[in-house]
Design a protein around this motif. Sequence first.
Motif, PDB file in Angstrom:
ATOM      1  N   ALA A 304       0.836  -1.242   0.138  1.00  0.00           N
ATOM      2  CA  ALA A 304      -0.136   0.017   0.115  1.00  0.00           C
ATOM      3  C   ALA A 304       0.850   1.346   0.057  1.00  0.00           C
ATOM      4  O   ALA A 304       2.178   1.335   0.229  1.00  0.00           O
ATOM      5  N   ALA A 305       0.284   2.380  -0.354  1.00  0.00           N
ATOM      6  CA  ALA A 305       1.134   3.630  -0.472  1.00  0.00           C
ATOM      7  C   ALA A 305       1.529   4.162   0.874  1.00  0.00           C
ATOM      8  O   ALA A 305       2.738   4.908   0.811  1.00  0.00           O
ATOM      9  N   HIS A 306       0.849   3.918   2.016  1.00  0.00           N
ATOM     10  CA  HIS A 306       1.238   4.499   3.423  1.00  0.00           C
ATOM     11  C   HIS A 306       1.404   5.838   3.027  1.00  0.00           C
ATOM     12  O   HIS A 306       2.227   6.638   3.858  1.00  0.00           O
ATOM     13  N   ASN A 307       0.622   6.662   2.343  1.00  0.00           N
ATOM     14  CA  ASN A 307       0.882   8.009   2.335  1.00  0.00           C
ATOM     15  C   ASN A 307      -0.370   8.410   1.323  1.00  0.00           C
ATOM     16  O   ASN A 307      -0.365   8.182   0.166  1.00  0.00           O
ATOM     17  N   MET A 308      -1.514   9.072   1.965  1.00  0.00           N
ATOM     18  CA  MET A 308      -2.897   9.177   1.079  1.00  0.00           C
ATOM     19  C   MET A 308      -2.392  10.365   0.116  1.00  0.00           C
ATOM     20  O   MET A 308      -3.230  10.364  -0.997  1.00  0.00           O
ATOM     21  N   TYR A 309      -1.218  11.281  -0.030  1.00  0.00           N
ATOM     22  CA  TYR A 309      -1.144  12.211  -0.981  1.00  0.00           C
ATOM     23  C   TYR A 309      -0.541  11.583  -1.913  1.00  0.00           C
ATOM     24  O   TYR A 309      -0.940  11.768  -3.175  1.00  0.00           O
ATOM     25  N   LEU A 310       0.317  10.499  -1.894  1.00  0.00           N
ATOM     26  CA  LEU A 310       1.002   9.811  -3.022  1.00  0.00           C
ATOM     27  C   LEU A 310       0.047   8.917  -3.424  1.00  0.00           C
ATOM     28  O   LEU A 310      -0.030   8.711  -4.833  1.00  0.00           O
ATOM     29  N   GLN A 311      -0.899   8.263  -2.622  1.00  0.00           N
ATOM     30  CA  GLN A 311      -2.056   7.663  -3.146  1.00  0.00           C
ATOM     31  C   GLN A 311      -2.813   8.292  -4.123  1.00  0.00           C
ATOM     32  O   GLN A 311      -3.198   7.596  -5.171  1.00  0.00           O
ATOM     33  N   ALA A 312      -3.089   9.447  -3.927  1.00  0.00           N
ATOM     34  CA  ALA A 312      -3.993  10.252  -4.672  1.00  0.00           C
ATOM     35  C   ALA A 312      -3.270  10.705  -6.086  1.00  0.00           C
ATOM     36  O   ALA A 312      -3.695  10.425  -7.251  1.00  0.00           O
ATOM     37  N   LEU A 313      -1.997  11.015  -5.852  1.00  0.00           N
ATOM     38  CA  LEU A 313      -1.091  11.225  -7.058  1.00  0.00           C
ATOM     39  C   LEU A 313      -1.145  10.055  -8.132  1.00  0.00           C
ATOM     40  O   LEU A 313      -1.250  10.280  -9.273  1.00  0.00           O
ATOM     41  N   ILE A 314      -0.832   9.022  -7.552  1.00  0.00           N
ATOM     42  CA  ILE A 314      -0.622   7.857  -8.298  1.00  0.00           C
ATOM     43  C   ILE A 314      -1.814   7.240  -9.066  1.00  0.00           C
ATOM     44  O   ILE A 314      -1.782   6.990 -10.171  1.00  0.00           O
ATOM     45  N   GLU A 315      -2.807   7.067  -8.321  1.00  0.00           N
ATOM     46  CA  GLU A 315      -3.921   6.465  -8.494  1.00  0.00           C
ATOM     47  C   GLU A 315      -4.628   7.691  -9.512  1.00  0.00           C
ATOM     48  O   GLU A 315      -5.338   7.165 -10.495  1.00  0.00           O
TER      49      GLU A 315
END
Length: 416
Positions: A304-315
Amino acid sequence: MMVVYIVVTVGRIQDIVPGIHVLPVAKIVAALAIIIALQNRATLASASPWSFTPTKMTLLFMFLVVISMVFSVLRHATYGTIKGTALSVCVGLVLLIKSARNWKDLRRLLMACVIAAVVLALSAEITSFAGRAGFTHDLDPNDFAFVMDSLLPIAVTFTLLSHGFKRLCYASASLWIVFEILRTQSRGGLLGLLCVIMMIIVLLPNYQRGRLLPKPSKGKMVGRVVILMMAGFLAWHVIPQSARARFETLRHPTSGYNTNLNDPTGRLSIWLQTLPMALHRPWGWGAGAFNTVDGKFGGGRYKAAHNMYLQALIELGFEGLLLFLAALLSSVKYLRREAFALPEPDDQDGLERRAFARAMLASFAGMCLSGFFLAELYSQAIWTLVILSCLVGRPPTSQREVRHRTSSSKATPAIK
């Protein structure tokens, strides 16, 4: 019914009630709420979801989640996110906006957040994973800590505004929530908790002799610090030894696996190996596809991303990150206007609204900090608080003044 909806979607009460976790409880409650709303549509609030900036950003973000099905590299995960989070948030957004007709209704919705936090604390008490409190088929200990961090300031504010037996109940609930956050052993949750506590000390007002005062006195702030230090000392010696050992690693952040670049399961490795993927596909890889991007394209271990900002950027690409940040920042902006407004000393409803606006500022601060270490982009707690910020907070001054002038001109006869 919307109180039940918040408890179900945020508190996940169906996870601890035997036999109902397999039922679509949230959808059933939403359907009942829609039926009741249609039967009583004449009494619903007149506000439109498009009249608030945070809800506009939320709807656009969820629309992007739906659109990401077109370019997703893991369409079944994207479809699950659409029929889960996106649908739930959009339906809940409209129903919450329409159900809050006055301050009494809104206060009831805020109380639902406290009930949800208590339900999560109960669930954390009776479940565990690898010695850490809190685990269901949808939530791990980090998720529990994140949500309870976000809801704790609201529980503390109800403690402040209550008296007698109610105050004792709210105070007990607040302390229990803190204790369960510590038992999850979530280091990101601990950082969020410390941030929330500091904001509570500084922002929450005094309640004295049955009246809510505009701001806390210096003496009260010192008293809060002393009480919290004593409570922290006690909590540190009550939590399990495994929790203390895990939290101790925060003192040496460079010595753990999270900062070891040779370990592909560490947070820093995950961040560095997936961040370049945003340049390969600036429009994103699809909602719910981060694990696949990490393992199949980034050379990681499907983590998992373990970072919601990075998660938003990648997804969801750069546009997804911008919409997510816009939703958070506009919510904070709404709350900040109300938190630092100056209501009349006799306007207790206005003072209460101001207190809850300050509490929700603490919620957003803790949420944004702990979310930097956790993959919580689709957490119901985030989007529920974003929606409630529109109702608790103050709209742009210019619009408010125009409405005030319009109502005043209608109510005041012309003077010749």
